[in-house]
Design a protein around this motif. Sequence first.
Motif, PDB file in Angstrom:
ATOM      1  N   GLN A  87      41.825 -22.776  14.502  1.00 21.44           N
ATOM      2  CA  GLN A  87      40.613 -23.427  14.985  1.00 21.44           C
ATOM      3  C   GLN A  87      40.246 -22.946  16.393  1.00 21.44           C
ATOM      4  OE1 GLN A  87      40.869 -27.685  15.046  1.00 21.44           O
ATOM      5  NE2 GLN A  87      38.668 -27.973  15.303  1.00 21.44           N
ATOM      6  N   MET A  88      41.246 -22.756  17.230  1.00 22.84           N
ATOM      7  CA  MET A  88      40.965 -22.284  18.578  1.00 22.84           C
ATOM      8  C   MET A  88      40.535 -20.820  18.584  1.00 22.84           C
ATOM      9  SD  MET A  88      41.277 -24.890  20.463  1.00 22.84           S
ATOM     10  CE  MET A  88      41.165 -24.063  22.054  1.00 22.84           C
ATOM     11  N   ALA A  89      40.942 -20.060  17.557  1.00 26.89           N
ATOM     12  CA  ALA A  89      40.552 -18.655  17.497  1.00 26.89           C
ATOM     13  C   ALA A  89      39.078 -18.480  17.171  1.00 26.89           C
ATOM     14  CB  ALA A  89      41.402 -17.914  16.463  1.00 26.89           C
TER      15      ALA A  89
ATOM     16  N   ASN B  49      30.542 -20.400  17.036  1.00 27.37           N
ATOM     17  CA  ASN B  49      30.741 -20.566  15.587  1.00 27.37           C
ATOM     18  C   ASN B  49      31.224 -21.967  15.251  1.00 27.37           C
ATOM     19  OD1 ASN B  49      29.968 -17.915  15.040  1.00 27.37           O
ATOM     20  ND2 ASN B  49      32.079 -17.140  15.245  1.00 27.37           N
ATOM     21  N   ARG B  50      32.069 -22.550  16.104  1.00 24.35           N
ATOM     22  CA  ARG B  50      32.514 -23.914  15.870  1.00 24.35           C
ATOM     23  C   ARG B  50      31.346 -24.881  15.917  1.00 24.35           C
ATOM     24  NH1 ARG B  50      37.072 -22.747  19.291  1.00 24.35           N
ATOM     25  NH2 ARG B  50      36.130 -23.999  20.945  1.00 24.35           N
ATOM     26  N   ALA B  51      30.416 -24.619  16.844  1.00 23.36           N
ATOM     27  CA  ALA B  51      29.241 -25.491  16.939  1.00 23.36           C
ATOM     28  C   ALA B  51      28.362 -25.344  15.694  1.00 23.36           C
ATOM     29  CB  ALA B  51      28.438 -25.158  18.195  1.00 23.36           C
TER      30      ALA B  51
ATOM     31  N   ILE C  94      29.369 -24.484  12.671  1.00 23.81           N
ATOM     32  CA  ILE C  94      30.053 -25.128  11.543  1.00 23.81           C
ATOM     33  C   ILE C  94      29.946 -26.643  11.644  1.00 23.81           C
ATOM     34  CG2 ILE C  94      32.309 -25.477  10.457  1.00 23.81           C
ATOM     35  CD1 ILE C  94      33.036 -22.633  11.282  1.00 23.81           C
ATOM     36  N   SER C  95      30.064 -27.169  12.855  1.00 23.28           N
ATOM     37  CA  SER C  95      29.957 -28.618  13.028  1.00 23.28           C
ATOM     38  C   SER C  95      28.562 -29.126  12.675  1.00 23.28           C
ATOM     39  CB  SER C  95      30.305 -28.996  14.472  1.00 23.28           C
ATOM     40  OG  SER C  95      31.639 -28.606  14.775  1.00 23.28           O
ATOM     41  N   GLU C  96      27.541 -28.328  12.950  1.00 22.65           N
ATOM     42  CA  GLU C  96      26.182 -28.758  12.624  1.00 22.65           C
ATOM     43  C   GLU C  96      25.899 -28.658  11.128  1.00 22.65           C
ATOM     44  OE1 GLU C  96      23.558 -26.418  14.950  1.00 22.65           O
ATOM     45  OE2 GLU C  96      24.169 -27.294  16.876  1.00 22.65           O
ATOM     46  N   SER C  97      26.346 -27.567  10.482  1.00 26.01           N
ATOM     47  CA  SER C  97      26.045 -27.378   9.068  1.00 26.01           C
ATOM     48  C   SER C  97      27.005 -28.148   8.154  1.00 26.01           C
ATOM     49  CB  SER C  97      26.086 -25.890   8.718  1.00 26.01           C
ATOM     50  OG  SER C  97      27.367 -25.337   9.027  1.00 26.01           O
ATOM     51  N   LEU C  98      28.288 -28.171   8.540  1.00 25.44           N
ATOM     52  CA  LEU C  98      29.308 -28.858   7.724  1.00 25.44           C
ATOM     53  C   LEU C  98      30.110 -29.788   8.623  1.00 25.44           C
ATOM     54  CD1 LEU C  98      30.597 -25.779   5.655  1.00 25.44           C
ATOM     55  CD2 LEU C  98      29.018 -27.557   4.864  1.00 25.44           C
ATOM     56  N   PRO C  99      29.545 -30.905   9.016  1.00 22.18           N
ATOM     57  CA  PRO C  99      30.269 -31.790   9.938  1.00 22.18           C
ATOM     58  C   PRO C  99      31.515 -32.432   9.320  1.00 22.18           C
ATOM     59  CG  PRO C  99      28.256 -32.841   9.171  1.00 22.18           C
ATOM     60  CD  PRO C  99      28.213 -31.427   8.669  1.00 22.18           C
ATOM     61  N   TRP C 100      31.574 -32.467   8.000  1.00 26.14           N
ATOM     62  CA  TRP C 100      32.709 -33.106   7.324  1.00 26.14           C
ATOM     63  C   TRP C 100      33.889 -32.163   7.087  1.00 26.14           C
ATOM     64  CZ3 TRP C 100      33.859 -30.378   3.007  1.00 26.14           C
ATOM     65  CH2 TRP C 100      32.847 -29.582   2.474  1.00 26.14           C
ATOM     66  N   LEU C 101      33.689 -30.854   7.299  1.00 21.53           N
ATOM     67  CA  LEU C 101      34.711 -29.883   6.907  1.00 21.53           C
ATOM     68  C   LEU C 101      35.992 -30.034   7.728  1.00 21.53           C
ATOM     69  CD1 LEU C 101      35.514 -27.486   5.177  1.00 21.53           C
ATOM     70  CD2 LEU C 101      34.492 -25.977   6.891  1.00 21.53           C
ATOM     71  N   ALA C 102      35.883 -30.051   9.036  1.00 20.75           N
ATOM     72  CA  ALA C 102      37.081 -30.131   9.878  1.00 20.75           C
ATOM     73  C   ALA C 102      37.850 -31.436   9.654  1.00 20.75           C
ATOM     74  CB  ALA C 102      36.702 -29.956  11.344  1.00 20.75           C
ATOM     75  N   PRO C 103      37.172 -32.605   9.658  1.00 19.82           N
ATOM     76  CA  PRO C 103      37.937 -33.838   9.374  1.00 19.82           C
ATOM     77  C   PRO C 103      38.599 -33.825   7.997  1.00 19.82           C
ATOM     78  CG  PRO C 103      35.833 -34.382  10.361  1.00 19.82           C
ATOM     79  CD  PRO C 103      35.786 -32.925  10.038  1.00 19.82           C
ATOM     80  N   PHE C 104      37.918 -33.250   7.002  1.00 19.12           N
ATOM     81  CA  PHE C 104      38.494 -33.199   5.660  1.00 19.12           C
ATOM     82  C   PHE C 104      39.745 -32.330   5.635  1.00 19.12           C
ATOM     83  CE2 PHE C 104      38.858 -30.869   1.644  1.00 19.12           C
ATOM     84  CZ  PHE C 104      39.092 -31.930   0.778  1.00 19.12           C
ATOM     85  N   LEU C 105      39.701 -31.157   6.263  1.00 20.12           N
ATOM     86  CA  LEU C 105      40.844 -30.257   6.250  1.00 20.12           C
ATOM     87  C   LEU C 105      42.032 -30.850   6.997  1.00 20.12           C
ATOM     88  CD1 LEU C 105      39.089 -26.784   6.779  1.00 20.12           C
ATOM     89  CD2 LEU C 105      39.972 -27.775   4.651  1.00 20.12           C
ATOM     90  N   TRP C 106      41.761 -31.470   8.152  1.00 19.49           N
ATOM     91  CA  TRP C 106      42.868 -32.055   8.904  1.00 19.49           C
ATOM     92  C   TRP C 106      43.453 -33.267   8.180  1.00 19.49           C
ATOM     93  CZ3 TRP C 106      45.541 -29.662  12.307  1.00 19.49           C
ATOM     94  CH2 TRP C 106      44.981 -28.686  13.104  1.00 19.49           C
ATOM     95  N   THR C 107      42.614 -34.034   7.512  1.00 19.71           N
ATOM     96  CA  THR C 107      43.125 -35.179   6.741  1.00 19.71           C
ATOM     97  C   THR C 107      43.969 -34.709   5.563  1.00 19.71           C
ATOM     98  OG1 THR C 107      41.184 -36.501   7.356  1.00 19.71           O
ATOM     99  CG2 THR C 107      42.472 -37.240   5.456  1.00 19.71           C
ATOM    100  N   ALA C 108      43.492 -33.668   4.851  1.00 24.69           N
ATOM    101  CA  ALA C 108      44.260 -33.128   3.727  1.00 24.69           C
ATOM    102  C   ALA C 108      45.600 -32.570   4.197  1.00 24.69           C
ATOM    103  CB  ALA C 108      43.446 -32.049   3.014  1.00 24.69           C
ATOM    104  N   LEU C 109      45.586 -31.895   5.352  1.00 24.66           N
ATOM    105  CA  LEU C 109      46.836 -31.351   5.874  1.00 24.66           C
ATOM    106  C   LEU C 109      47.793 -32.469   6.270  1.00 24.66           C
ATOM    107  CD1 LEU C 109      48.525 -28.920   6.759  1.00 24.66           C
ATOM    108  CD2 LEU C 109      47.337 -28.996   8.971  1.00 24.66           C
ATOM    109  N   GLY C 110      47.251 -33.537   6.875  1.00 22.52           N
ATOM    110  CA  GLY C 110      48.108 -34.657   7.256  1.00 22.52           C
ATOM    111  C   GLY C 110      48.712 -35.358   6.051  1.00 22.52           C
ATOM    112  N   VAL C 111      47.904 -35.559   5.002  1.00 20.57           N
ATOM    113  CA  VAL C 111      48.429 -36.193   3.785  1.00 20.57           C
ATOM    114  C   VAL C 111      49.507 -35.328   3.148  1.00 20.57           C
ATOM    115  CG1 VAL C 111      47.818 -36.909   1.447  1.00 20.57           C
ATOM    116  CG2 VAL C 111      46.333 -37.518   3.364  1.00 20.57           C
ATOM    117  N   PHE C 112      49.283 -34.019   3.110  1.00 21.80           N
ATOM    118  CA  PHE C 112      50.276 -33.108   2.532  1.00 21.80           C
ATOM    119  C   PHE C 112      51.578 -33.145   3.318  1.00 21.80           C
ATOM    120  CE2 PHE C 112      52.260 -28.890   2.628  1.00 21.80           C
ATOM    121  CZ  PHE C 112      52.587 -28.756   1.284  1.00 21.80           C
ATOM    122  N   CYS C 113      51.502 -33.164   4.631  1.00 20.93           N
ATOM    123  CA  CYS C 113      52.710 -33.173   5.454  1.00 20.93           C
ATOM    124  C   CYS C 113      53.478 -34.480   5.267  1.00 20.93           C
ATOM    125  CB  CYS C 113      52.344 -32.972   6.919  1.00 20.93           C
ATOM    126  SG  CYS C 113      51.667 -31.323   7.310  1.00 20.93           S
ATOM    127  N   VAL C 114      52.771 -35.594   5.255  1.00 18.29           N
ATOM    128  CA  VAL C 114      53.451 -36.881   5.070  1.00 18.29           C
ATOM    129  C   VAL C 114      54.096 -36.957   3.693  1.00 18.29           C
ATOM    130  CG1 VAL C 114      53.081 -39.372   4.893  1.00 18.29           C
ATOM    131  CG2 VAL C 114      51.979 -38.087   6.728  1.00 18.29           C
TER     132      VAL C 114
END
Length: 218
Positions: free
Chosen positions: A73-75, A80-82, A84-104
Amino acid sequence: MAAEGGDPGPREDPALVEPEAPAGFFNAEMPLDALPGVETVDWMPLHPRFARRLQVGAVLRSVAYVAGGAAFQMAISPRNRALISESLPWLAPFLWTALGVFCVWSVLWPLIAVPRRGYVVREKDLLYKSGVLWRSVKAFPFNRVQHTKLHSTPLDRRFGLSSLSVFPAGGGLGNRIRGLGRETAERMRVYISERIESAASPATASDEHAEANGNAGR
């Protein structure tokens, strides 16, 4: 005896003649009620520290996944981050939530899966069961085993664990039993090796006897 008119009598089709059984061979049918049940086997559980070892490995992998996701994400450039946030505001929260659920889930899963694994060492074979939703029971007859192997990762050694691999005769991939104590795994390896040698000794002796008889008849 030939039939009247000179016609030969009926002949049996060689393909339909059943081969005679060897002398002394008897293959009796076994009623289903006489078959041993799997639930009667006294299953041995895996080492008590195996579930914790898997959890520690899952935590280390989760930290690597989160660090990799944050680095990715930092790369991405701020522009581009801006976008993506404007066109797909749900993408980053969805990916981080999926990763958190998988790790738990990966950390909690060993507490469910490990108690459902077990093994039994018998006189002629080794049984191993595993699976939660799709369960399986594997049998490794010692007369079909070529060799065994012990191995352990640095994390396994930290918890005093080893894995035992059983390789079938004639090649092929081995079957691995994880979560054994180091002493238990070594004792199982020695026992299986002795059973392999004892099973091979009669065959070797019979081959030498047959060769000696053949040389004597020349």
